[in-house]
Design a protein around this motif. Structure first.
Motif, PDB file in Angstrom:
ATOM      1  N   VAL B 253       0.843  -1.199   0.000  1.00 39.92           N
ATOM      2  CA  VAL B 253       0.000   0.000   0.000  1.00 39.92           C
ATOM      3  C   VAL B 253       0.879   1.252   0.000  1.00 39.92           C
ATOM      4  CG1 VAL B 253      -1.767   1.292   1.270  1.00 39.92           C
ATOM      5  CG2 VAL B 253      -1.875  -1.198   1.192  1.00 39.92           C
ATOM      6  N   ARG B 254       1.935   1.218   0.788  1.00 39.41           N
ATOM      7  CA  ARG B 254       2.823   2.374   0.889  1.00 39.41           C
ATOM      8  C   ARG B 254       3.482   2.698  -0.462  1.00 39.41           C
ATOM      9  NH1 ARG B 254       7.573   4.259   2.648  1.00 39.41           N
ATOM     10  NH2 ARG B 254       8.582   2.283   2.205  1.00 39.41           N
ATOM     11  N   LEU B 255       3.994   1.667  -1.110  1.00 39.89           N
ATOM     12  CA  LEU B 255       4.651   1.885  -2.400  1.00 39.89           C
ATOM     13  C   LEU B 255       3.640   2.357  -3.447  1.00 39.89           C
ATOM     14  CD1 LEU B 255       7.169  -1.106  -2.543  1.00 39.89           C
ATOM     15  CD2 LEU B 255       7.675   1.301  -2.146  1.00 39.89           C
ATOM     16  N   GLU B 256       2.402   1.842  -3.363  1.00 41.50           N
ATOM     17  CA  GLU B 256       1.373   2.255  -4.310  1.00 41.50           C
ATOM     18  C   GLU B 256       0.983   3.724  -4.059  1.00 41.50           C
ATOM     19  OE1 GLU B 256       0.646   0.821  -6.886  1.00 41.50           O
ATOM     20  OE2 GLU B 256      -1.246   1.621  -7.610  1.00 41.50           O
ATOM     21  N   ALA B 257       0.925   4.113  -2.792  1.00 42.42           N
ATOM     22  CA  ALA B 257       0.616   5.508  -2.455  1.00 42.42           C
ATOM     23  C   ALA B 257       1.679   6.435  -3.037  1.00 42.42           C
ATOM     24  CB  ALA B 257       0.542   5.667  -0.935  1.00 42.42           C
ATOM     25  N   GLU B 258       2.926   6.027  -2.900  1.00 41.94           N
ATOM     26  CA  GLU B 258       4.033   6.826  -3.424  1.00 41.94           C
ATOM     27  C   GLU B 258       3.916   6.951  -4.952  1.00 41.94           C
ATOM     28  OE1 GLU B 258       7.876   5.046  -2.876  1.00 41.94           O
ATOM     29  OE2 GLU B 258       8.947   6.866  -3.463  1.00 41.94           O
ATOM     30  N   ARG B 259       3.575   5.812  -5.596  1.00 40.09           N
ATOM     31  CA  ARG B 259       3.476   5.801  -7.057  1.00 40.09           C
ATOM     32  C   ARG B 259       2.355   6.751  -7.521  1.00 40.09           C
ATOM     33  NH1 ARG B 259       0.929   3.705 -11.274  1.00 40.09           N
ATOM     34  NH2 ARG B 259      -0.741   2.943  -9.939  1.00 40.09           N
ATOM     35  N   VAL B 260       1.207   6.669  -6.841  1.00 44.32           N
ATOM     36  CA  VAL B 260       0.064   7.519  -7.190  1.00 44.32           C
ATOM     37  C   VAL B 260       0.431   8.992  -7.032  1.00 44.32           C
ATOM     38  CG1 VAL B 260      -2.219   8.247  -6.397  1.00 44.32           C
ATOM     39  CG2 VAL B 260      -1.729   5.814  -6.748  1.00 44.32           C
ATOM     40  N   LYS B 261       1.081   9.308  -5.910  1.00 38.34           N
ATOM     41  CA  LYS B 261       1.464  10.704  -5.630  1.00 38.34           C
ATOM     42  C   LYS B 261       2.363  11.234  -6.740  1.00 38.34           C
ATOM     43  CE  LYS B 261       5.004  11.482  -3.151  1.00 38.34           C
ATOM     44  NZ  LYS B 261       5.992  11.449  -2.062  1.00 38.34           N
ATOM     45  N   ILE B 262       3.351  10.433  -7.129  1.00 38.55           N
ATOM     46  CA  ILE B 262       4.292  10.862  -8.170  1.00 38.55           C
ATOM     47  C   ILE B 262       3.558  11.079  -9.492  1.00 38.55           C
ATOM     48  CG2 ILE B 262       6.285  10.113  -9.559  1.00 38.55           C
ATOM     49  CD1 ILE B 262       7.340   8.776  -6.952  1.00 38.55           C
ATOM     50  N   ARG B 263       2.650  10.152  -9.811  1.00 36.78           N
ATOM     51  CA  ARG B 263       1.888  10.252 -11.055  1.00 36.78           C
ATOM     52  C   ARG B 263       1.069  11.532 -11.111  1.00 36.78           C
ATOM     53  NH1 ARG B 263       1.615   6.213 -14.737  1.00 36.78           N
ATOM     54  NH2 ARG B 263      -0.165   6.653 -16.091  1.00 36.78           N
ATOM     55  N   LEU B 264       0.521  11.891  -9.955  1.00 41.24           N
ATOM     56  CA  LEU B 264      -0.357  13.060  -9.915  1.00 41.24           C
ATOM     57  C   LEU B 264       0.390  14.388 -10.090  1.00 41.24           C
ATOM     58  CD1 LEU B 264      -2.961  12.026  -7.208  1.00 41.24           C
ATOM     59  CD2 LEU B 264      -3.319  12.243  -9.666  1.00 41.24           C
ATOM     60  N   SER B 265       1.720  14.341 -10.148  1.00 42.77           N
ATOM     61  CA  SER B 265       2.464  15.563 -10.450  1.00 42.77           C
ATOM     62  C   SER B 265       2.310  15.915 -11.923  1.00 42.77           C
ATOM     63  CB  SER B 265       3.953  15.381 -10.116  1.00 42.77           C
ATOM     64  OG  SER B 265       4.106  15.282  -8.724  1.00 42.77           O
ATOM     65  N   ASP B 266       2.114  14.913 -12.755  1.00 45.33           N
ATOM     66  CA  ASP B 266       1.971  15.151 -14.197  1.00 45.33           C
ATOM     67  C   ASP B 266       0.534  15.018 -14.669  1.00 45.33           C
ATOM     68  OD1 ASP B 266       4.720  15.512 -14.601  1.00 45.33           O
ATOM     69  OD2 ASP B 266       5.011  13.345 -14.525  1.00 45.33           O
ATOM     70  N   GLU B 267      -0.247  14.197 -13.973  1.00 46.04           N
ATOM     71  CA  GLU B 267      -1.609  13.965 -14.416  1.00 46.04           C
ATOM     72  C   GLU B 267      -2.602  14.429 -13.366  1.00 46.04           C
ATOM     73  OE1 GLU B 267      -1.728   9.848 -15.794  1.00 46.04           O
ATOM     74  OE2 GLU B 267       0.281  10.287 -16.576  1.00 46.04           O
ATOM     75  N   THR B 268      -3.856  14.574 -13.783  1.00 46.77           N
ATOM     76  CA  THR B 268      -4.845  15.080 -12.839  1.00 46.77           C
ATOM     77  C   THR B 268      -5.545  13.960 -12.086  1.00 46.77           C
ATOM     78  OG1 THR B 268      -6.423  15.188 -14.644  1.00 46.77           O
ATOM     79  CG2 THR B 268      -5.288  17.223 -14.069  1.00 46.77           C
ATOM     80  N   GLN B 269      -5.441  12.723 -12.602  1.00 45.13           N
ATOM     81  CA  GLN B 269      -5.947  11.611 -11.806  1.00 45.13           C
ATOM     82  C   GLN B 269      -5.128  10.353 -12.019  1.00 45.13           C
ATOM     83  OE1 GLN B 269     -10.054  11.729 -13.005  1.00 45.13           O
ATOM     84  NE2 GLN B 269      -9.715  10.107 -14.521  1.00 45.13           N
ATOM     85  N   ALA B 270      -5.179   9.456 -11.013  1.00 48.98           N
ATOM     86  CA  ALA B 270      -4.404   8.223 -11.089  1.00 48.98           C
ATOM     87  C   ALA B 270      -5.123   7.136 -10.300  1.00 48.98           C
ATOM     88  CB  ALA B 270      -2.999   8.444 -10.530  1.00 48.98           C
TER      89      ALA B 270
END
Lengths: 252, 605, 138
Positions: B253-270
């Motif tokens: 869950v932690r690694l997925e949270a990190e991945r989502v957060k990083i993605r949201l720097s470029d995209e508006t949803q993840a």
């Protein structure tokens, strides 16, 4: 936290007597290079072995910047000289040198930084000059400002009441108190500014006197008078500044 | 003289850089990646660091250490609020946190040393020379204990740490060098676990830090945690899954949270997708939802910015340039908040992940005596003082004082024959001792004389690393006195020495782990190649021979899972022997083909 | 060095905080300040038959200054005016174990005692001389 054995080496070098400085250069701790024993007359680095030399213990901050003991200082000159001397003494440039040189660079740098910090700020500069000229500050302790003390006590009582009332929520009493304290704050800040202006006048008086004295010899009495007056302004300023700070802290 | 490298020892990622005539460069690994995840995995076969350890984190979280920087120079009390987030057990010994992994315990500097060693090896492979000296960066707001712990980590890793340098100042060196900037700049550095703000004046090659402030416990990790908390709660509400108590799932869950957060720097949803034993958990995150979740954390960085400006005697509008450093500044929300505060668009032209390591390399070059025109004048981030009666701290050195700096205090006695004075050294801005950081204690020895006669001058010196040194001198005799300082949250010299010895043993284990990985890789390559060869040579060898080869290949496949590289190697050479004939046949066939094609081409010619 | 509970108490629960009527004939008031740090201390004594029967203070400053005045008022109670004159700042430094940076707090307390004693004695002298003056003028 290791012991600084390097600092001990430096202390050792500081034991030696100071040599007289030439007008262009800073007095060093010894007249002989600590390393190769060749003669040094105020150079930062030994002419023979290029090792850095420890600054003299007797060096004062003004002399460190090759400035006369005047209170108006050219800030650009101060900064420029600070940068120049930093390039000579900073430990970054001695990281591959031996332990003794590292220790000297560390000591010289710490002194230089203290000197710059003190001279850059007009208040610290004046306090330092008074200490330098008159020995301990207490020796020219000024008259206690009785009226100011009364004011401090009175203000503190008001602040105390305010602190007790404030947590109980808004009330007309609290509002009145806030207004009173607000007015007091403005009054004190104005006074602080006035004190700083009169201090600036004293700076000018001192500098003029120093220049006259350089031509005509001693002016000890006059000097002491100005120092005492400056000390008085500085002390009173401390009380006023504390009051302003307390006000700001309490009222947010 | 051997080369000095610059190391950014980060909470989430670490990098190593060096400088040559062209300028500073970050050193990539064999895969071309410059970032080494600051994760250490302790497997049965020794330890693994970086990307392999990150993979290990999900498989075996209780044997994998991450974010160890948060524990550097700290006691258990300092981190008690976040203990529940870490999958391993911690205890405290002599004021220092110890991490329990299996039947072994490690201090944070030891774990950091493992990361440093990986970086050292990476630099040595790349530069093809021994690397034994380094400049290591720390958050500007690190206190004395945290700096000392970082220095200890270097020692344990076999590195002479020539300088501990502040991360934002390092960034300013890289930035200033590249941009030839002059004037007042603010470095806003939000990393994985720490936040720093530094205000500098750049003039004629001098980088003068005017003020620094920060929060040594605020970073991207905390943002991730907010997302984790929501998803953990959500998983329980919607599917009745308890993530707490399941470390493997928690790390997923932690690694997925990190991945989502990083993605949201470029995209508006993840979309967050988490595999569960029976099904999957999915959650669609929008940038807005994450921004509102971490808004207060981002706003917490603004207070230190205002304080730093105030200490520097400046207003936000006087700042000429604002530079963003650290991975977390990629978040658009951070951008906006910084822009609002300073009223100007922040710069982030330099890779925010690499700029600190690059700056460390520049500083390394200065210390090496190659770069002569640049000089960094840094400050101490926290006031230093001693405990006075009533539990009050009295400051000796104020925060934001240019270092090196020193303060002298004279001590004497109040009772006839008194032979010692206890001194407690503190760091912090609060009035009461209990609200500040205890750095160390020592007992000052005094000669047995009438009260007031002994006079011992103690010198508190903060060096260019921001590390405190204490010396004492008896004024009456002029003799230096030795001072045995006992750190409140630090390893003793003896402990560090022991750990250096241990690290040789670890080194042997590291080599073992490495040898297994290499043998396995080789076995895999041989299996793939031989299987291909069998297909090609289907008509060239007997079925019996092919059968024999398949059998031994299967054996190799079984053996390679084991953890003795010698067994794998033995089997590999058996495979090589068995396939000797196959190789010859194939070679002959290839040769024939080649000759035939040559003839053919001759004919054509 | 272990500090005694009693001494620590002067910091946590300062004794004798408050004021007496400043104009009262049996009260002596001393108000002093430390220019180094801006601390201000008011110390008052109440006197009966040349003995200090009560003492109070108000101090605005650091903990050491407050503890110094608290201790000073405790010591003053029950002392004769003559004995009170002999209290030295070094006694306070020793009792409270003040570090070098806080010695000026004890100096402040000594100054406050001296000022309060002076104020009371001035009042007493004025009182004695007043009837004489009144007689002379009539």
């Amino acid at each position: 936290m290791p012991e600084a054995s390097e600092a001990e080496i430096m202390e050792h070098q500081h034991q030696a007597q100071a040599t007289t400085a030439t007008s262009r250069e800073l007095p060093m701790a010894r007249s002989m290079c600590w390393h190769c024993q060749s003669e040094v007359t105020g150079e930062y680095l030994c002419g023979q072995c290029v090792k850095v030399q420890p600054l003299s213990r007797d060096l004062d901050y003004f002399a460190c910047f090759q400035l006369p003991r005047l209170l108006n200082i050219d800030e650009q000159y101060l900064e420029k000289t600070f940068y120049e001397l930093s390039r000579t003494f900073h430990p970054d440039f001695y990281s591959t040198k031996d332990e003794s040189e590292k220790a000297i660079s560390l000591g010289n740098s710490a002194f230089l930084n203290a000197a710059y910090r003190t001279l850059k700020d007009p208040i610290q500069r004046a306090e330092y000059l008074i200490r330098l000229e008159a020995g301990a500050v207490k020796d020219i302790r000024s008259n206690p400002p009785a009226d100011l003390f009364e004011e401090v006590l009175e203000l503190q009582e008001t602040l105390e009441t305010f602190r007790q009332l404030a947590p109980k929520g808004p009330s007309s009493d609290l509002e009145a108190l806030r207004k009173k304290l607000q007015a007091e704050r403005e009054h004190l800040e104005k006074r602080q500014a006035e004190m700083e202006t009169s201090l600036q006048h004293k700076f000018n008086e001192w500098d003029q006197l120093q220049e006259r004295a350089a031509l005509s010899g001693q002016a000890r009495e006059e000097k002491n008078t100005i120092l005492r007056e400056m000390q008085e302004i500085l002390s009173n300023r401390t009380y006023v500044r504390n009051m302003v700070n307390d006000l700001l802290e309490t009222m947010g | 003289m051997s080369r000095i490298v610059g190391i950014d020892l980060g909470t989430t990622n670490s990098l190593v850089a060096f400088m040559d005539k062209e300028g500073p460069h970050v050193i990539p690994g064999p895969d071309g990646q410059t970032k080494v995840p600051s994760i250490v995995g302790l497997t049965d076969n020794g330890l693994i660091v970086g990307d392999p350890a990150k993979a290990h984190l999900i498989r075996d979280p209780s044997h994998t250490i991450y974010s160890v920087k948060r524990f550097m120079g700290k006691g258990l009390d300092d981190v008690k609020d976040e203990l529940k987030y870490f999958p391993y057990h911690l205890h405290e010994k002599n004021g220092v946190i110890r991490i329990e992994i299996g039947d072994k315990t490690y201090s944070p500097p030891q774990v950091s040393a493992m990361i440093l060693k990986e970086l050292k090896r990476r630099a040595e492979d790349y530069l093809k020379e021994d690397v034994s000296k380094a400049v290591i960066t720390v958050p500007a707001y690190f206190n004395d204990s945290q700096r000392q712990a970082t220095k200890d980590a270097g020692l344990i890793a076999g590195l002479e740490v020539l300088r501990i340098i502040n991360e934002p100042t390092a960034a300013s060196l890289a930035y200033g060098l590249q941009k030839k900037t002059q004037g007042l700049i603010a470095i806003y550095d939000l990393g994985g676990g720490t936040f720093d703000i530094s205000i500098l004046k750049l003039k004629d090659g001098i980088f003068e830090v005017l003020a620094t402030n920060g929060d040594s416990h605020l970073g991207g990790d905390d943002f991730d945690q907010r997302l984790v908390d929501v998803m953990v709660d959500d998983m329980f509400q919607t599917q009745g899954i308890k993530v707490e108590g399941n470390p493997e799932l928690m790390q997923t869950v932690r690694l997925e949270a990190e991945r989502v957060k990083i993605r949201l720097s470029d995209e508006t949803q993840a979309q967050a997708v988490i595999q569960l034993p029976n099904g999957t958990y999915e959650k669609l995150w929008t940038r807005e939802s994450v921004e509102s979740l971490v808004m207060d954390l981002v706003e917490r960085t603004l207070g230190p910015c205002r304080n730093a400006l105030k200490d520097a005697g400046l207003t936000a509008s006087q700042i000429d340039e604002v530079v963003l450093v650290g991975g977390s500044t990629r978040m658009p929300l951070v951008w906006r908040k910084v822009e609002e505060l300073f009223g100007k668009t922040p710069h982030s032209e330099l890779n925010p992940d690499e700029v600190v390591a690059l700056g460390a390399a520049v500083q390394a070059d200065i210390l090496g005596g190659h770069t002569k025109d640049l000089l960094l004048l840094d400050v101490t981030p926290l006031s230093l003082g001693i405990e006075t009666m009533g539990g009050v701290m009295s400051a000796l050195i104020r925060r934001n004082t240019t270092i090196p700096t020193s303060a002298k205090e004279m001590f004497t006695t109040y009772v006839d024959g008194q032979t010692s004075v206890d001194i407690h050294i503190l760091q912090g801005e609060r009035e009461l001792v209990k609200d500040n950081r205890s750095l160390a204690r020592f007992q000052l020895k005094l000669p047995p004389l009438p009260a007031g006669v002994p006079r011992v001058e103690v010198n508190f010196l903060i060096d260019a690393n921001g590390i405190l040194h204490v010396t004492a001198r008896d004024i009456r005799t002029g003799e230096a006195q030795s001072v045995q300082v006992k750190p409140s949250h630090g390893l003793t010299d003896d402990e560090v020495e022991g750990m250096i010895r241990d690290s040789f043993q670890f080194a042997a284990e590291d080599i073992k782990a490495r040898q297994i990985i290499e043998a396995r890789n080789e076995a895999n390559a041989i299996i793939v190649a031989t299987e291909k060869a069998l297909v090609r040579a289907a008509n060239l060898i007997s079925d019996k021979e092919a059968e024999g080869i398949r059998r031994i290949l299967q054996q190799l496949g079984e053996v390679k899972a084991g953890d003795d590289h010698r067994v794998i190697r033995t089997k590999i050479s058996e495979v090589e022997k068995t396939t000797h004939h196959l190789a010859e046949v194939l070679m002959d066939a290839t040769l024939k083909e080649a000759l035939e094609s040559k003839k053919l081409s001759d004919v054509i010619k | 060095m272990a500090y005694s509970e009693k001494v620590i108490d002067h910091y946590n629960n300062p004794r004798n905080v408050g004021s007496f009527q400043k104009d009262a004939e049996d009260v002596g008031t001393g108000i002093v300040g430390a220019p180094e740090c801006g601390d201000v201390m008011k110390l008052q004594i109440k006197v009966e038959n040349d003995t200090i029967v009560d003492a109070k203070f108000k101090t605005f400053g650091c903990g050491s200054a407050i503890a110094s005045s608290s201790l000073a008022t405790e010591w003053l109670k029950g002392k004769s005016l003559e004995e009170a004159q002999k209290i030295k700042n070094t006694d306070i430094v020793q009792e409270l174990n003040l570090p070098p940076v806080k010695i000026h707090c004890s100096v402040l307390a000594e100054d406050a005692i001296k000022a309060a004693l002076g104020d009371y004695q001035k009042k007493a002298t004025d009182k004695k001389s007043k009837p004489a003056e009144a007689a002379a003028s009539s």
